[in-house]
Structure formats: C-alpha cells, structure tokens
Design a protein around this motif. Structure first.
Motif, PDB file in Angstrom:
ATOM      1  N   LYS A 374       0.826  -1.225   0.000  1.00  0.00           N
ATOM      2  CA  LYS A 374       0.000   0.000   0.000  1.00  0.00           C
ATOM      3  C   LYS A 374       0.859   1.275   0.000  1.00  0.00           C
ATOM      4  N   GLN A 376       2.316   3.402  -2.836  1.00  0.00           N
ATOM      5  CA  GLN A 376       2.511   3.738  -4.256  1.00  0.00           C
ATOM      6  C   GLN A 376       3.739   4.623  -4.459  1.00  0.00           C
ATOM      7  N   GLN A 379       6.646   2.248  -4.470  1.00  0.00           N
ATOM      8  CA  GLN A 379       6.631   1.477  -5.717  1.00  0.00           C
ATOM      9  C   GLN A 379       7.186   2.319  -6.871  1.00  0.00           C
ATOM     10  N   ASN A 430      -1.116  -1.214  -9.254  1.00  0.00           N
ATOM     11  CA  ASN A 430      -0.623   0.079  -9.741  1.00  0.00           C
ATOM     12  C   ASN A 430      -0.508   0.012 -11.268  1.00  0.00           C
TER      13      ASN A 430
END
Length: 930
Positions: A374, A376, A379, A430
């Motif tokens: 969770k 982003q 990431q 994503n």
C-alpha cells in the motif's frame, strides 16, 4: 505408607502427625503412585484442619507436589515411563480438582506470607495448571478474587516466590482471554516491565525470559490487552530493550534468547492478523517514541548474531507494513558505509546473494514486500530506478532496480524467484507503473540490440530453466498483465508467446511441471480476459478458438485448477510472511494467492463465453468505464468543492473571530455611551432644576462655562440694583428734608400756645414719620429677600460650574477661568453677607427711631431734647446708610468688573457718580450747620 497414613489420620498430637507427613514427603518421589493413592485424602484433610502449623502445611503441600508433578529427578526410568508418568500426574490432578474447594483452599494458602507455605503452594498450583489447565483456570476464574490473589505474588520481596509466581501466571494465562484481561487490568504490565528493568533488560537472566513469555501470553491475539498496552504508554518503555553498543561480539545465549523474545513481542503488537486500526496505532506509537529508529540501528549494526538480525528484519517489516509514515522513514535510512547506501539497497544485495542464509533472504524479501505494501510512492521510486531516464550512467552506485534485474536473470533459481516476487510487489495494484515498466530496455550482449524486460522474461521462460525460476517469472508476468490491457497487447505482440503457452498447457508432464502448466493457463487466461482486441490475430474470440482446438476447454480449466489445489499454495495463502522449510518449497507468494482467487473464476467464465456475450460484456465494460469516468469527474468536482468548503470554513472562522472582536468592541462602546448618557441625563436633570428655579437659565453651558443669556440676566439685575440705589438715595433726601423741617419747627416754637400747635403738628408729623419708617421696613424686608435670592442663585451657579467642568471641557484655560469665577462668587457672597448685616443694623436703628417718636408723642415737654436726640440718631442712621451705599457701590463695581471679565461691554454711569458727589456735598453742608 499405610501406617504413616493411619498416623496422620488418627494421631492426636500435632508432632506425630507432622512426623508422619514428613515421612510421606520423603517417600513420595520414589513411591509416587502408592503415596498418591493412599495419602492424598489425608493430606487434603491436613491442609483443612492444621492451618495453624505452617510446618505440617508445608510438608503436605510438598508431598502433593511430588505426587502430582511430572518433574522427575531420577533419570533411570524405563522408555515407556514418561508416558505413564504423564498419565499419572494428570489422573492425580483430576482427583484433586474434583472437589473445587481444594483449589479454593490452595488459593487461600498461597495468600499466606510464610515462605514454607507460600512457595510450595505456588509450585503445586503451577503443577495443577500444567496437568489440567482449562479446568483449573475455570475454577480460579469463578472463585472470588482468585486471579487478584495470585497477582500479589509479583510484589513479593522474595525473588524465588516472585519468579515462581511469574511461571504460575504463564500457565494461568495460556489460551484464556478472560483471565488475560483480568491479569492485565491488575497492573501486570507495569509490574512485569519493572522486573525486566530491574533485571537488566536484554542482559538479564532467565527471569527476563519468563516475564517476556508472560507478556506474550497476555498480548497475543488479545485486542483488548493490546489496546490497553498502547494506551498505557508501555510501548515507549520497550525502547531501552533494543539499545545495543558498538561492540556486539560475544553475546550470551540468554541475551540472544531475551532479545529474540523482545522482538517477537513487538511483532505481536503489529501483526498483520491484528485489526488494521489497532496495528496502525501501534505502528505510529513505535515511530513517535523512537522504537523503529532503534530497530533500524540494530539492522545496520555490525556483529549482531544472524538469528537476531533475521528476527529484527522481520520485526521492522511488520512495523512499517502499510504505514506510510514508517515506510517513508525506512526509505530514508542509510547504512553506515562509505559512501552511504540506502538500507533497502543493502538488504536487496543480501537477498540476491546466494551465499547468505536462506532465512535471512526470506526475511529481506518480506521486508521489501512490507515496504511496498500500500505504498505507491515507494513502488514508484523502485520502478523509477529501472527507467532509462533515471539510471546512473557512471555506474558508481547500484540501485534497487538494477539489483532486482540482476537477481531476476542470475543463475541462482532462488534469486530469480525472490527478485521476480519483489518486482511483482512493485507493480501490485498500480496500473501506471505496469505501463511504465514496459519502457525498460535491457542490454543482453555486446552488438545485439536491447530487448524489453517483458521480452527477456518470456525468453527465459522458453529456455526451460528450473521450475522455481519459471514459477517466479510466471507470477511476475501474471501480476504485470492483470488489469493492464497495454501490457497484454505488448505480450501478445511477440508471436512466440502464445504458441509457447499453449504448448506448455497441452503437454502431459510430471507432477513438478503441473504447477508450471497451471500458471501458464492462468497467464493465457489473463491475456484473454484483459484483451482489448487491438491485435487482429489475437482477438479474444481467436484465442478461445485456439484453446478449443489445441487444448480443449475442460483440459484448460483442469490445468488452471492445479494452482489452487497445490499444497504450497495453501501454505502461502495463510499469512503474508514467506515461511518455508527449505528453498525447494519456495513457490508461491501470499499476494499472488489473492490474485489467483480473484481471477480463477472470471477466467473460467471468460473461456466459455460466446462472441455475442463477449460483445455484450464489451458494451457493459464501456458503459462501466463511462460510469467510472463520470464518477471520477464527480469525485474531482467533490474534491474541489471540499477544498472550497474548507477555505470557506476557514473564512467563516476568521469572520467569526473578527465578529466576536467587533461585538466586544461594540459592547464596550455601548457601555461607554450608556455612561455618557447617564452623565448627560444627570446634567440635564440638574440644568432642568436650575431652569425651573431661575428663568435666566435656559441653555447648557458653552465652552467658556457661562451662557450668553446669563450675561443678559446679570445686566438686568445690575439695572435693578441701580434703580434701588436711586430709590434709597431719594428716600434719604426726603428724610434729610424732614429733619431740616423739624429743626426749623423747633426754632420757631416760643410760646406755650405755639407749643401746643406745634405739638399737634408734631403729632401729625410723627404719624407721617411712622409711615415712612414702615415703608423703609418693608423695603428692607424686600431687600433682604432679594439678597437671599442672590445667595441661593450664587450657590446654584457654583454647583453648576463644578458639575459642568468635567463634561464641558478639560483645557487649562477654562479651568483657570472657572476657578477665578468661583473666587469672585465667594467674594460676592461675603459682600452680600455684610450687606445683610448692615441692613439688620438699619432695621434695629429704625425700630429705635420709632420708639423715640412714640416717646416724643407721650412727653411733649421733653420734645426739644428728644428731637435733638432724634437728630443725633438720624445722623447715625445717615452714616449707616452711607456705609450701605458705599457697600452697594462696591458691589456694583464688582459686578461691572465681572461683566468686563466675561467680555460684555458696560457703559459708565456718570450721573450716578455725579449723584454721589452731590450727596457728599449735602453731607458736608449738614456738618457745617451742626
């Protein structure tokens, strides 16, 4: 044993019974069964009846402990004896607790302070809980203050009892949430943390270990106690546990055990199985108190034992999992190297290094997964290190993306699997990053053109590498292509991919390859389900026809079901942490199992759908997309409106505060205005009274303190006083003429007849004189009333001037003028008083004159002397009148000066002065005549 039991039962002397119980205790270890069968009832009776003697109670408790406990000291036991012993202890425990009063009695004995009673009582109760835990727990739970009485053991000053009390509470709190809550609310956390601190935290002995085990019992899977622990600020007290020095060599086994349990206790509070809200609040508390920072220090320290380092990595993983604040902090942690490297990069280097221990590599993978969970932002940072625009061309530093690519294509299958799973987590949920990752190009060898990361993954798949490598790559591709039509198009654009997948699925291979077949079926199903029909040769319908011809729908669905039926799949689906007994069992990732559950059903339906249903589904999808776009648009509008609303709320709050300030100002001003109004009304009332009493007061004071109309009134008064003065002067002249007539009469009288005639004329003249005196008296009274009026008027003017001063002006000139006016008014009052005094004297003289006239009428023969006396008295009266006139002249001059000072022009009265001069001349003539 039988004889000893008889002695215990029948002896009347306490000493005999005590000796018999002591003998039973010595026999109880070797002849456990016999003593237990024959003596238990007698020993319980001793506990009930001989409470007064602590020694016999202690022996009885020790004997019962030896009978019930399975802690055998003798080692020469047969092979089957442990099982028999276990059964024996359990059976004796069952006999003992059959009567619940026995456990209640034991709780009462544990309360005794005597060491010889309390300590064996604690040991016996612990042994009962070990043998028949749930039953004994229930008895203690229902007995009054049962748990609370046992909590007092932690406060015992004797360490032996306190330490055994911790062991007792360990057994008491096992798998019983109700007792765990009671123990927690009896201040157990505070006491246990104090003991751990006293014993030296992680450097302490086995007592610290026992306390940590008890804390785990209280907190594990108990949300209420976890919340109580957090709300009580006990997380902050855990920070000193993890303070390690620079020299970490030579850790004792006990310290390693203690630190291991401490790390596990932190993990209990932030476990992914806890409610999300509770976990999140604990994660934030650990960040704010510095616990996470302390754990990261251990993570980057040197010389830390491998198992502690592994457990620390797992602990940090769960502390940062799903918590953006903690994840951001972890991304900023650097290893103490030269040059400094991010902790994530250092950990990934360990993960793709095949020489590192397997459990450590699993822990690093879990840490990386938790960092991206969770997150982003995280990431995006990982994927950005792979993109062409951000790759460091100098090659001085290694990025996370480069390490993952290196691990993905290394010769170590475990590194391949770990890198593939880590990269899959960077793409989890994503879609933007899935599209960006398509831009990544890899240089395979010198002279050959670069290939995309997607193509390189499929190339390695087709080369027939190890099963673990292929499973990892297939999981990466499934995650990448799911919910991303562009990635599906790129995948299908390579003409070799679909034939490879269909070939893999269609073959009949061994059990090891069945997992690969299932994953290939899943990947092909994703290519159909998320296909946007942009490639003519690989439209949904054509791919489904290909499956029907080459594989068969039923066969395809069967191969797809291989995944969820696999044993390793079930293990991975249980919890997020990758825990594998050996590297060969490392096949599935927890997040991937969620994806399989989500897609398995929809892919099966998609395979059996006709082209018409596909068209309908496409239309539905388009409609849903339109709806999604509309919803997105409205969400954007709502977000903007929320922002505007917040701004307006802030403006409203600002205006409210301003309004409150203005209202306060208005209230203050209103109160001031009210005060001014009250002052004005008071002044108005006073002025109204003055106007009612004095006609010449009509308007308020002006800036100089005196009205113009008052000046005119003063002028009128001056004129009146002038006329009165003239009238008095006329009367004085008449009186002088009368005196002259009397003198002439006196001279003309010579005979008695004439005296009679003159007497009758004198009587008439005397009557006239009396009338004149009466007129003078009335005039004096009028003057006295006028003077009184002037006095009251003067007092009013003084009061008005003093009242008007603070309201009508504060200048220095006005104040000086007012003070001067007051002085003059005071002087005028004094003069008026003197005038009143003079008039009173005049009144007295006139009365005396009247008396003399009466005597003249009575005694005519003494008229001459009387008339002479009257003339003398008249002279005196004339002198008094002259004094009075002089005073009046002084008063008139004072009033003139006052008017001049007030700026009013005053004309000089020459006639008055001439009149005065004439009076003086007449007085001089009279003196000469005398």
């Amino acid at each position: 044993i039988q004889k000893l039991c008889d002695r215990v039962a029948s002896s009347t002397l306490l000493d005999d019974r005590r000796d018999a119980v002591r003998a039973l205790k010595s026999l109880s270890k070797k002849y456990r069964l016999e003593v237990g069968i024959q003596a238990m009832e007698h020993l319980i009776h001793v506990l009930q009846t001989d409470r007064s003697d602590s020694e016999i109670i202690g022996y009885a408790l020790d004997t019962l402990y030896n009978v019930i406990s399975n802690d055998l000291e003798e080692e020469e036991q047969e092979e089957n004896s442990p099982k028999q012993v276990d059964d024996l202890g359990s059976q004796f425990t069952e006999i003992f607790i059959k009567q619940q009063e026995n456990v209640t009695l034991l709780l009462t004995l544990v309360e005794e302070f005597d060491f010889h009673v309390r300590w064996p009582g604690v040991k016996l109760l612990t042994s009962l809980l070990k043998q028949q835990g749930p039953q004994v727990q229930q008895i203690i739970l229902v007995s009054p203050m049962g748990v609370s009485r046992l909590m007092d053991l932690l406060a015992d000053s004797r360490e032996v009892i306190r330490n055994d009390g911790v062991l007792l509470l360990q057994q008491l709190t096992k798998s019983n949430a109700a007792i765990q809550k009671i123990v927690a609310f009896e201040n157990a956390f505070e006491r246990l943390l104090d003991i751990i601190t006293e014993e030296g935290n992680s450097d302490g002995g086995i007592v610290v270990e026992d306390c940590l085990l008890l804390l785990q019992n209280l907190l594990k899977n108990n949300n209420s106690n976890q919340n109580f622990f957090k709300e009580g600020s006990y997380i902050q007290r855990m920070k000193p546990w993890f303070e390690v020095g620079d020299d970490n060599c030579g850790w004792s086994a006990q310290k390693v055990t203690n630190l291991h349990l401490m790390l596990q206790l932190v993990r209990v509070l932030v476990s992914p199985t806890n409610p999300p809200g509770a976990t999140s609040s604990c994660q934030k508390a650990m960040f704010h108190c510095g616990l996470l920072q302390q754990l990261c220090t251990i993570l980057m320290a040197t010389g830390v034992p491998a198992d502690i380092l592994t457990e620390t990595i797992n602990t940090v993983s769960e502390v940062i999992r799903g918590c953006q604040m903690n994840q951001d902090y972890f991304a900023s942690v650097n290893a103490p190297s030269n040059p400094p490297r991010p902790a994530i990069v250092v950990l990934l280097m360990s993960m793709v290094n095949e020489r590192q221990p397997f459990v450590l590599r699993c822990a690093v993978l879990y840490c990386f997964q938790c960092f991206l969970y969770k997150n982003q932002k995280g990431q995006g940072e990982i994927v950005s290190t792979l993109l062409p625009s951000t790759i460091d061309a100098t090659g001085n530093s290694v990025s996370a993306g480069q390490l993952l690519c290196g691990g993905l294509f290394s010769t170590d299958s475990l590194s391949n699997w770990c890198a593939a799973v880590a990269l899959a987590h960077a793409l989890q949920e994503n879609a933007t990053l899935k599209e960006q990752l398509l831009r990544v190009q890899l240089a395979t060898s010198i002279g050959n053109p670069p290939v995309s990361l997607l193509q390189q993954c499929t190339n390695i798949l087709s080369q027939g590498s190890k099963v673990q490598t292929r499973v990892g790559l297939l999981m990466l591709l499934c995650t990448w292509l799911s919910n991303c039509s562009i990635a599906v198009t790129h995948f299908l654009h390579n003409p070799a991919n679909v034939p490879f997948l269909t070939g893999q699925i269609a073959e009949n291979l061994g059990e090891e390859e069945q997992l690969v077949q299932g994953l290939c079926a899943l990947l092909l199903g994703i290519s159909i389900y998320y296909n946007d029909n942009s490639l003519e040769n690989y439209r949904k319908e054509k791919l489904k026809q290909l499956i029907e011809k080459r594989i068969g729908r039923e066969n395809f669905i069967e191969k797809l079901g291989f995944i969820s039926k696999h044993e390793l799949y079930s293990r991975a689906a249980q919890k997020p942490q990758p825990s594998f007994s050996s590297p060969e069992h490392m096949m599935f990732d927890h997040e991937f199992t969620k994806l399989v559950k989500e897609l398995e059903g929809v892919i099966s339906k998609a395979i059996y759908k006709s082209s018409e249903e596909d068209k309908k589904e496409e239309e539905v999808k388009k409609t849903l997309e339109q709806h999604d776009n509309i919803v997105t648009h409205y969400k954007k509008v709502i977000r903007e409106q929320d922002q505007e609303l917040e701004e307006l709320k802030q403006q409203v709050n600002t205006l409210k505060s301003q309004n409150e300030q203005l209202q306060a100002t208005v209230t203050q001003q209103v109160s001031q205005i009210q005060q001014h109004k009250d002052q004005y009304n008071l002044l108005k009332v006073q002025l109204g009274k003055d106007t009612q009493h004095h006609n010449y007061h009509s308007d308020t004071f002006q800036m100089n303190g005196i009205q113009l109309e008052e000046v005119s009134k003063l002028k009128e008064e001056l004129e009146e006083w002038k006329s009165k003065h003239e009238l008095l002067q006329g009367q004085l002249r008449e009186k002088d003429s009368l005196i002259e007539k009397l003198k002439s009469l006196q001279l003309e009288m010579g005979t008695e007849q004439s005296s009679q005639t003159s007497n009758s004329g004198g009587l008439e003249h005397n009557n006239e004189l009396q009338k004149e005196l009466e007129m003078l008296r009335t005039q004096m009274q009028l003057q006295s009333s006028e003077i009184a009026k002037l006095q009251t008027e003067n007092q009013k003017l003084q009061a008005m001037s003093t009242t008007a001063d603070p309201v009508l002006g504060d200048s220095g000139a006005a104040a000086a003028r007012n003070s001067e006016l007051e002085g003059r008014l005071v002087q005028e009052v004094k003069e008026l008083k003197s005038e009143v005094k003079a008039l009173s004297e005049e009144k007295a003289s006139l009365k005396q004159h009247l008396d003399s006239s009466n005597s003249t009428v009575a005694i005519l023969q003494d008229e001459k002397s009387k008339l002479q006396q009257e003339v003398a008295e008249s002279k005196k009266e004339q002198d008094d009148l002259l004094v009075l006139l002089a005073d009046q002249d002084q008063k008139l001059s004072a009033l003139k000066n006052k008017l001049k000072d007030l700026g009013v022009p005053v004309e000089d009265e020459d006639d008055i002065e001439s009149g005065d001069q004439a009076d003086e001349d007449e007085d001089g003539d009279e003196d000469e005549q005398d």
